[in-house]
Design a protein around this motif. Structure first.
Motif, mmCIF file in Angstrom:
data_model
loop_
_atom_site.group_PDB
_atom_site.id
_atom_site.type_symbol
_atom_site.label_atom_id
_atom_site.label_comp_id
_atom_site.label_asym_id
_atom_site.label_seq_id
_atom_site.Cartn_x
_atom_site.Cartn_y
_atom_site.Cartn_z
ATOM 1 N N HIS A 1 0.833 -1.201 0.000
ATOM 2 C CA HIS A 1 0.000 0.000 0.000
ATOM 3 C C HIS A 1 0.872 1.258 0.000
ATOM 4 O O HIS A 1 2.072 1.175 0.277
ATOM 5 N N PRO A 2 0.310 2.430 -0.255
ATOM 6 C CA PRO A 2 1.097 3.659 -0.211
ATOM 7 C C PRO A 2 1.709 3.962 1.155
ATOM 8 O O PRO A 2 2.644 4.747 1.253
ATOM 9 N N TRP A 3 1.167 3.340 2.203
ATOM 10 C CA TRP A 3 1.684 3.572 3.555
ATOM 11 C C TRP A 3 2.531 2.403 4.067
ATOM 12 O O TRP A 3 3.121 2.490 5.135
ATOM 13 N N GLY A 4 2.591 1.298 3.362
ATOM 14 C CA GLY A 4 3.338 0.126 3.815
ATOM 15 C C GLY A 4 2.553 -1.158 3.578
ATOM 16 O O GLY A 4 1.662 -1.206 2.731
ATOM 17 N N ASN A 5 2.841 -2.181 4.354
ATOM 18 C CA ASN A 5 2.192 -3.485 4.150
ATOM 19 C C ASN A 5 1.025 -3.765 5.087
ATOM 20 O O ASN A 5 0.257 -4.698 4.858
ATOM 21 N N ASP A 6 0.884 -2.981 6.124
ATOM 22 C CA ASP A 6 -0.120 -3.256 7.150
ATOM 23 C C ASP A 6 -1.500 -2.762 6.708
ATOM 24 O O ASP A 6 -1.767 -1.559 6.694
ATOM 25 N N GLU A 7 -2.366 -3.696 6.360
ATOM 26 C CA GLU A 7 -3.710 -3.317 5.934
ATOM 27 C C GLU A 7 -4.489 -2.660 7.065
ATOM 28 O O GLU A 7 -5.418 -1.875 6.834
ATOM 29 N N GLY A 8 -4.108 -2.954 8.303
ATOM 30 C CA GLY A 8 -4.784 -2.361 9.446
ATOM 31 C C GLY A 8 -4.626 -0.856 9.545
ATOM 32 O O GLY A 8 -5.393 -0.197 10.242
ATOM 33 N N GLN A 9 -3.650 -0.281 8.846
ATOM 34 C CA GLN A 9 -3.451 1.167 8.858
ATOM 35 C C GLN A 9 -4.295 1.874 7.805
ATOM 36 O O GLN A 9 -4.262 3.102 7.712
ATOM 37 N N ALA A 10 -5.037 1.123 7.036
ATOM 38 C CA ALA A 10 -5.768 1.704 5.915
ATOM 39 C C ALA A 10 -6.687 2.846 6.348
ATOM 40 O O ALA A 10 -6.807 3.860 5.651
ATOM 41 N N ARG A 11 -7.339 2.705 7.491
ATOM 42 C CA ARG A 11 -8.298 3.722 7.914
ATOM 43 C C ARG A 11 -7.643 5.076 8.179
ATOM 44 O O ARG A 11 -8.323 6.105 8.204
ATOM 45 N N ASP A 12 -6.328 5.092 8.392
ATOM 46 C CA ASP A 12 -5.628 6.357 8.616
ATOM 47 C C ASP A 12 -5.259 7.063 7.315
ATOM 48 O O ASP A 12 -4.949 8.248 7.315
ATOM 49 N N TYR A 13 -5.281 6.322 6.198
ATOM 50 C CA TYR A 13 -4.795 6.860 4.934
ATOM 51 C C TYR A 13 -5.824 6.855 3.810
ATOM 52 O O TYR A 13 -5.616 7.532 2.805
ATOM 53 N N ALA A 14 -6.889 6.081 3.953
ATOM 54 C CA ALA A 14 -7.801 5.897 2.820
ATOM 55 C C ALA A 14 -9.259 5.896 3.248
ATOM 56 O O ALA A 14 -9.615 5.353 4.293
ATOM 57 N N ASN A 15 -10.097 6.501 2.411
ATOM 58 C CA ASN A 15 -11.541 6.429 2.572
ATOM 59 C C ASN A 15 -12.037 5.286 1.698
ATOM 60 O O ASN A 15 -11.957 5.340 0.474
ATOM 61 N N TYR A 16 -12.527 4.229 2.319
ATOM 62 C CA TYR A 16 -12.935 3.043 1.584
ATOM 63 C C TYR A 16 -14.182 2.445 2.212
ATOM 64 O O TYR A 16 -14.603 2.848 3.305
ATOM 65 N N ASP A 17 -14.777 1.489 1.557
ATOM 66 C CA ASP A 17 -16.004 0.870 2.052
ATOM 67 C C ASP A 17 -15.734 0.135 3.357
ATOM 68 O O ASP A 17 -14.846 -0.704 3.444
ATOM 69 N N GLY A 18 -16.529 0.452 4.380
ATOM 70 C CA GLY A 18 -16.342 -0.194 5.671
ATOM 71 C C GLY A 18 -15.289 0.464 6.525
ATOM 72 O O GLY A 18 -14.793 -0.133 7.473
ATOM 73 N N THR A 19 -14.920 1.715 6.216
ATOM 74 C CA THR A 19 -13.907 2.419 6.996
ATOM 75 C C THR A 19 -14.393 2.629 8.422
ATOM 76 O O THR A 19 -15.343 3.376 8.649
ATOM 77 N N GLY A 20 -13.764 1.975 9.376
ATOM 78 C CA GLY A 20 -14.193 2.080 10.764
ATOM 79 C C GLY A 20 -13.992 3.477 11.323
ATOM 80 O O GLY A 20 -12.981 4.109 11.098
ATOM 81 N N GLY A 21 -14.983 3.961 12.078
ATOM 82 C CA GLY A 21 -14.858 5.246 12.739
ATOM 83 C C GLY A 21 -15.032 6.439 11.844
ATOM 84 O O GLY A 21 -14.827 7.565 12.251
ATOM 85 N N LYS A 22 -15.418 6.245 10.587
ATOM 86 C CA LYS A 22 -15.567 7.355 9.655
ATOM 87 C C LYS A 22 -16.991 7.352 9.089
ATOM 88 O O LYS A 22 -17.204 7.435 7.889
ATOM 89 N N ASP A 23 -17.987 7.243 9.965
ATOM 90 C CA ASP A 23 -19.367 7.093 9.528
ATOM 91 C C ASP A 23 -19.866 8.277 8.702
ATOM 92 O O ASP A 23 -20.742 8.132 7.859
ATOM 93 N N LYS A 24 -19.295 9.474 8.931
ATOM 94 C CA LYS A 24 -19.767 10.649 8.199
ATOM 95 C C LYS A 24 -19.441 10.554 6.715
ATOM 96 O O LYS A 24 -19.994 11.283 5.902
ATOM 97 N N TRP A 25 -18.542 9.634 6.335
ATOM 98 C CA TRP A 25 -18.232 9.430 4.921
ATOM 99 C C TRP A 25 -18.790 8.106 4.418
ATOM 100 O O TRP A 25 -18.410 7.641 3.355
ATOM 101 N N ASP A 26 -19.678 7.522 5.151
ATOM 102 C CA ASP A 26 -20.185 6.212 4.777
ATOM 103 C C ASP A 26 -20.835 6.284 3.394
ATOM 104 O O ASP A 26 -21.755 7.054 3.159
ATOM 105 N N ARG A 27 -20.313 5.481 2.492
ATOM 106 C CA ARG A 27 -20.830 5.394 1.130
ATOM 107 C C ARG A 27 -20.785 6.727 0.392
ATOM 108 O O ARG A 27 -21.710 7.101 -0.338
#
Length: 269
Positions: free
Chosen positions: A170-196
């Protein structure tokens, strides 16, 4: 007598020199004004360089020259993402953010461009700070030409997206668990205001080159390839597992989607 004459001549010469120099001091030397740079043109910040593109006000980051292994390093992608191959890349500038609704409105108004999908855009990008969507490859190219820039090649896009990391998933490294800090994607935890929906550009962390949303938010058009155009980066309706940096898709240049936008580059291909 001859000696006295020489002494007198020397004294007179010195007096003339003093008068000459003094004349230059009657008026204080004018202080030269500092060179004034329009902040919308060039701003240098070390250790990274950025510029503000005058036409559309976009911040752009200098992507340094170098080489990288382009493609899927983990054999997770599709055939077009393999094999990994070495690419030498010259330096260029890339928009720090995806082109926004507000910037595209400016282009449409100033360039008198025929565009009428604003109701559709508002469905997933409701404010000017969100990325423009529902744009064809031709729309994106027209914007770039108006701004005096262009769409990135695939190699430029992937090189920039990696942010200086070698062979990472990924652009941030190999840890998929960091995705929520770098990307808006489907199922992004804690980012309900951008849901869908898209997120305002720059809402999350940048990669190593200072580029935001290189994964997620919207797919991004790249330079035309044959009769189809390549899309890179994934979007708000993809899962985190789809956001690996080598991921590519393609569509006809007249297709429009609510999860496709673009960013521009300037400089070497």
């Amino acid at each position: 007598m001859k000696v006295n004459f020489m002494v007198q001549r020397s004294v007179i010469f010195l007096m003339l020199m003093i008068v000459f120099i003094g004349c230059g001091e009657d008026e204080p030397e004018k202080i030269k004004p500092k060179e004034v740079f329009d902040e919308k043109e060039v701003v240098d910040e070390e250790p990274k360089k950025r510029i503000i593109w005058k036409k559309d006000g976009a911040e752009m980051r200098l992507i340094p020259a170098g080489s990288f292994g382009m493609g899927d390093h983990f054999n997770q992608g599709r055939d077009p993402e393999r094999p990994v191959h070495r690419v030498e890349q010259d330096a260029f500038y890339m928009d720090s953010y995806e082109v926004t609704v507000g910037q595209f409105k400016q282009f449409v108004e100033e360039g008198r461009y025929d565009y009428g999908r604003w109701d559709s855009v508002a469905t997933y990008s409701p404010m000017d700070e969100h990325p423009i969507i529902f744009v064809t490859w031709h729309d994106a190219t027209a914007y770039c030409e108006w701004a005096g820039k262009r769409l990135p090649t695939e190699a430029e896009w992937e090189y920039a997206a990696r942010g200086g990391l070698k062979g990472k998933r990924h652009p941030w490294g190999n840890d998929e668990g960091q995705a929520r800090d770098y990307a808006n994607y489907d199922g992004t935890g804690g980012k309900d205001k951008w849901d869908r929906s898209t997120a305002p550009v720059g809402s999350l962390k940048p990669n190593g080159y200072g580029l935001f949303d290189m994964s997620g938010n919207v797919w991004e058009w790249c330079e035309l390839l044959s009769i189809s155009s390549v899309l890179r980066g994934g979007s708000w309706d993809n899962y985190a597992s789809d956001l690996h940096v080598a991921r590519r898709s393609s569509n006809g240049p007249v297709r429009i989607y609510g999860n496709v936008g673009f960013r521009c580059v300037s400089g070497s291909k």
